[in-house]
Design a protein around this motif. Structure first.
Motif, PDB file in Angstrom:
ATOM      1  N   LYS A   1      62.588  10.375  48.968  1.00 38.12           N
ATOM      2  CA  LYS A   1      61.863  10.611  47.393  1.00 38.12           C
ATOM      3  C   LYS A   1      62.614  11.296  46.507  1.00 38.12           C
ATOM      4  O   LYS A   1      62.901  11.082  45.340  1.00 38.12           O
ATOM      5  CB  LYS A   1      60.612  11.196  47.513  1.00 38.12           C
ATOM      6  CG  LYS A   1      59.545  10.462  48.157  1.00 38.12           C
ATOM      7  CD  LYS A   1      58.035  10.394  47.539  1.00 38.12           C
ATOM      8  CE  LYS A   1      57.094   9.318  47.971  1.00 38.12           C
ATOM      9  NZ  LYS A   1      56.518   9.553  49.356  1.00 38.12           N
TER      10      LYS A   1
ATOM     11  N   SER B   1      58.540   6.013  53.098  1.00 35.85           N
ATOM     12  CA  SER B   1      58.472   7.026  51.853  1.00 35.85           C
ATOM     13  C   SER B   1      59.089   6.397  50.661  1.00 35.85           C
ATOM     14  O   SER B   1      58.725   6.600  49.850  1.00 35.85           O
ATOM     15  CB  SER B   1      59.217   8.338  52.316  1.00 35.85           C
ATOM     16  OG  SER B   1      59.199   9.208  51.037  1.00 35.85           O
TER      17      SER B   1
ATOM     18  N   ASN C   1      53.271   6.097  47.010  1.00 38.22           N
ATOM     19  CA  ASN C   1      54.729   6.414  46.782  1.00 38.22           C
ATOM     20  C   ASN C   1      55.309   6.453  45.317  1.00 38.22           C
ATOM     21  O   ASN C   1      56.010   7.055  44.808  1.00 38.22           O
ATOM     22  CB  ASN C   1      55.523   5.549  47.861  1.00 38.22           C
ATOM     23  CG  ASN C   1      55.391   5.718  49.243  1.00 38.22           C
ATOM     24  OD1 ASN C   1      55.127   7.040  49.664  1.00 38.22           O
ATOM     25  ND2 ASN C   1      55.682   4.901  50.247  1.00 38.22           N
TER      26      ASN C   1
ATOM     27  N   SER D   1      58.555  12.969  61.675  1.00 35.10           N
ATOM     28  CA  SER D   1      57.451  13.345  60.788  1.00 35.10           C
ATOM     29  C   SER D   1      55.920  12.674  61.649  1.00 35.10           C
ATOM     30  O   SER D   1      54.768  12.909  61.225  1.00 35.10           O
ATOM     31  CB  SER D   1      57.216  12.706  59.607  1.00 35.10           C
ATOM     32  OG  SER D   1      57.793  11.235  59.685  1.00 35.10           O
TER      33      SER D   1
ATOM     34  N   TRP E   1      60.786  13.094  52.496  1.00 36.12           N
ATOM     35  CA  TRP E   1      60.924  13.895  51.364  1.00 36.12           C
ATOM     36  C   TRP E   1      62.444  13.918  50.580  1.00 36.12           C
ATOM     37  O   TRP E   1      62.705  13.679  49.309  1.00 36.12           O
ATOM     38  CB  TRP E   1      60.594  15.427  51.265  1.00 36.12           C
ATOM     39  CG  TRP E   1      59.214  15.392  51.339  1.00 36.12           C
ATOM     40  CD1 TRP E   1      58.142  15.558  52.187  1.00 36.12           C
ATOM     41  CD2 TRP E   1      58.428  15.307  50.052  1.00 36.12           C
ATOM     42  NE1 TRP E   1      56.812  15.585  51.960  1.00 36.12           N
ATOM     43  CE2 TRP E   1      56.928  15.189  50.489  1.00 36.12           C
ATOM     44  CE3 TRP E   1      58.435  15.028  48.772  1.00 36.12           C
ATOM     45  CZ2 TRP E   1      55.884  15.308  49.333  1.00 36.12           C
ATOM     46  CZ3 TRP E   1      57.537  14.945  47.684  1.00 36.12           C
ATOM     47  CH2 TRP E   1      56.136  14.942  48.171  1.00 36.12           C
TER      48      TRP E   1
END
Lengths: 428, 311
Positions: B174, B262, B89, A404, B171
């Motif tokens: 999450k 994240s 977050n 990322s 992602w």
């Protein structure tokens, strides 16, 4: 009735006031520490921190000291710090973990300087770099080493052999001298066996490379050096592992890691001596297939702990006699036999407990690799804020791993975050 | 104790002071009966809160002397990109977990309310995740979302679908964390909704039936408005819980928060700052910011849901 009401209310009010002031005064640093009045010598350590037979023997050896051992579970440092602040029930002797010692050195006056109770006569028996970790910049020694964690390259002989890589420990040592060699071997291994990336996890590898150096994120003058070449080199090597796809992205201790050790998809582990226990626990079918070779680019240390005497101890000299006995080379060898606690005293490496061949490692004698590694661990200055500054680098490297962020963007982010944390702590 | 000291004079009224004082003392039994809560609250609630606020204005490494630094910790907070990331977050995780949790819980509750058999068993089954150890569950979820040997990827593989490195992608982290929160809290909210549903008088439903309303119309015109106070309660509870998410990401992706940090929630950042970096003063400032955030969100929820119900 009237009177009793008043007394009752006044009484309960006084109790609350007492509780409140009791709490607040206990938060005052340093002052009012009570000496241990029971005549017992309280000894704190975490589970598995000291060998059982050694501990029993030590308690029996000093009957007059009435050693009272407590095994403290959970976050050990947190409980110790809370107790030190609380001012009561402070242990006389306490374990200190290697990862916590740097942050405790500024509080050296909470502990007895072991040099004042005769440590000079025994300090030479312990590896020098480990004693250095427990030494303040002005020369106080606050802890005697329990154990150390010299690293090695643990690898699957069968996976290496199948891919045409050298599999004999001596040959592996010869061919995988540096990280660059390891990454090159990883490319070969990937060609032959795409399911077995040679680096288990690039962020773990990054940590090892930092530990191999003599400089870290902050130098002795409290200056930030986390943007310099020695860090950048570790960063670039780890990024190279990621970009050449020899990084398995399986951090140690995860379910994937455990399963991979057993199934051969995590063919190498670069880890401390004690990691051998984890590998043995996870890799039931790997008995006889694992080998130990020196860490590429030289050994590092990971983990390892100390015993310290707090200012609370009524008789520091007597307490020192206890830890001197408990941590003698003989007893360190016994503790290794008890619970694989790797001795901090080179003399112990010659004892039969350590010289034994290990069937899990195909009859290899791991100490032949780990012993010399222990002697060669570099001495680095570790600032109290070091681990706080290291965190952003690992986090940023994970972003590169996830794809990322580019290496450069992640690096910039890590450096600026580390600088920010350093600035808050007064690092220049 | 503060209450016993300040409250009585207000009730004292207008008559001569001597008599009034006596009447204060005559309530001693009630104060005594209430006191365990207030004493415990003072020791374990008020005192830590006060010392946290104090700490937020100090620099302290946990052992050494404390140093008063004024608003310095808060000014660091404003320019600390990691802190803002952790807030983001937390909010994303909050939305990703609370919306499905409450939606699923409401659906389940309505279904359960009309079911006839095995009601007790369903209720127990739904409630079990809520009383499961958080750490054990997090380890279990980490295993489910594992890349190579995880249950989800095995399922995807069996279906011939591409697998995902769940805990290695921003992602994915999450999704994994919010999936666990949904799993843990859906049953709890279901039971609360169910209790609310059973309090709705059946006459209203009968009247709706007579008027020819379908199940959807009945749900939106009767069930939902009647449930509003219960929904308000669950939303506020979810807000307080959601903004304090900590254990799930800590166990599943570690203290750094994983890829792109994240999984770094504000409470996890607070924990790292205090107990890993030994920066207790700064951690105090973070803790206060979480406290203010919870207050703000609770107020917003209250206004939104209460405001509409009073229309």
């Amino acid at each position: 009735m009237e009177l009793s009401r008043r007394t009752l209310l006044a009484g309960s009010f006084a109790a609350v006031v007492a509780a409140a002031t009791g709490c607040s005064s206990s938060m005052d640093a340093g002052s009012g520490q009570k000496k241990n009045a029971t005549g017992n010598l309280a000894l704190w350590c975490w589970g598995g921190g000291l060998g059982k037979s050694v501990l029993d023997d030590t308690i029996a050896h000093f009957p007059d000291q009435h050693i009272k051992y407590s095994e403290i579970g959970g976050d050990f440092k947190q409980k110790l710090v809370t107790t030190l602040n609380g001012g009561t029930a402070i242990p006389d002797i306490t374990g200190l973990k290697g990862e916590d010692i740097a942050s405790l050195l500024p509080q050296a006056d909470r502990f007895v300087d072991l040099k004042t109770v005769g440590a000079d006569s025994v300090l030479g028996e312990y590896v020098e770099w480990k004693v250095k970790q427990a030494t303040t910049l002005d020369g106080k020694v606050i802890g005697l080493p329990i154990d150390i964690g010299p690293t090695a390259l643990f690898y699957r002989e069968d996976v290496f052999a199948k891919a045409g890589l050298p599999s004999d420990p001596a040959k592996v040592a010869e061919q995988l001298k540096t990280w660059e060699d390891l990454l090159a071997a990883g490319l070969e291994l990937r060609k032959a066996n795409p399911k077995a990336p040679i680096v288990a996890d690039a962020t773990d590898m990054y940590g090892t490379i930092i530990n191999q150096g003599t400089d870290r994120y902050i130098d002795k003058d409290n200056k930030f050096i986390g943007d310099q070449d020695h860090i950048r080199r570790a960063w670039d090597l780890s990024v190279k592992a990621i970009t050449t796809k020899v990084d398995g992205r399986t951090p140690g201790g995860t379910p994937d890691w455990n399963a991979g050790l057993d199934q051969g998809t995590v063919p190498t582990v670069v880890g401390a001596a004690w990691v051998a226990l984890d590998i043995k626990a996870a890799s039931k079918t790997g008995v006889g297939k694992w080998r130990v070779a020196p860490t590429p680019s030289g050994p590092a240390n990971f983990g390892g702990s100390f015993l310290a005497i707090t200012k609370n101890a009524p008789d520091p000299a007597a307490a020192f006699e206890v830890i001197k006995y408990l941590l003698s080379p003989d007893n360190q060898a016994k503790a290794f036999a008890d619970a694989q606690i790797f001795p901090a005293t080179p003399a112990a490496y010659e004892k039969p407990q350590l010289k034994a061949a290990d069937p899990f490692f195909g009859g290899q004698v791991p100490i032949d690799v780990l012993g010399p590694a222990a002697a060669d661990v570099p001495i680095a200055y570790e600032s109290p804020f070091d681990s706080a500054l290291a965190a952003p680098y690992t986090a940023a490297l994970k972003s590169v791993q996830a794809g990322s962020k580019s290496s450069e963007a992640a690096w910039q982010q890590a450096v600026s975050q580390a600088k920010q944390i350093g600035k808050r702590q007064g690092v220049q | 104790m503060t209450l016993t000291a300040t409250a009585p004079p207000r009730s004292a009224g207008t008559a001569e002071p001597g008599r009034r004082r006596k009447s204060i003392w005559s309530y001693w039994r009630f104060y005594l009966a209430l006191s365990p809560f207030y004493i415990l609250f003072a020791v374990f609630g008020l005192y830590p809160l006060g010392s946290t606020i104090l700490l937020a204005f100090q620099k302290w490494d946990g052992l050494g002397p404390r140093q008063f630094v004024g608003l310095q910790n808060f000014s660091f907070l404003l320019e600390d990109s990691t802190f803002w990331l952790s807030l983001w977050n937390t909010l994303v995780l909050f939305v990703m977990s609370t919306v499905p949790t409450l939606a699923i819980a409401l659906t389940l509750a309505v279904m359960l309310n009309s079911a006839i058999r095995f009601k007790g068993i369903y209720r127990i089954a739904y409630f079990i995740p809520n009383i499961t150890s958080l750490v054990a569950a997090a380890i279990f979820f980490a295993a489910i979302f594992s890349t190579n040997f995880g249950l989800i990827n095995s399922g995807l593989r069996a279906l011939g679908l591409p697998t995902e490195d769940w805990l290695g992608q921003p992602w994915g982290i999450k999704i994994a964390v919010s999936a666990m929160i949904v799993w843990q809290w859906t049953g709890y909210n279901t039971i609360i909704y169910l209790a609310g549903l059973q309090a709705i008088p059946t006459e209203q439903y009968e009247a709706a039936k007579v008027d020819g309303a379908g199940p959807l119309r009945t749900f939106f015109s009767i069930t939902l408005p009647q449930l509003r106070p219960v929904v308000l309660f669950t939303v506020i509870m979810s807000t307080i819980g959601g903004l304090q998410t900590f254990t799930e990401p800590q166990v599943m992706v570690g203290e750094t928060g994983g890829a792109d940090q994240s999984g770094l929630t504000t409470v996890l950042y607070f924990y790292n700052t205090a107990f890993r970096a030994n920066d207790y003063g700064y951690a105090g400032a973070i803790a206060i910011s979480i406290f203010l955030l919870v207050l703000l969100f609770t107020a917003i929820n209250w206004r939104l849901l209460r405001g509409r119900s009073s229309e």
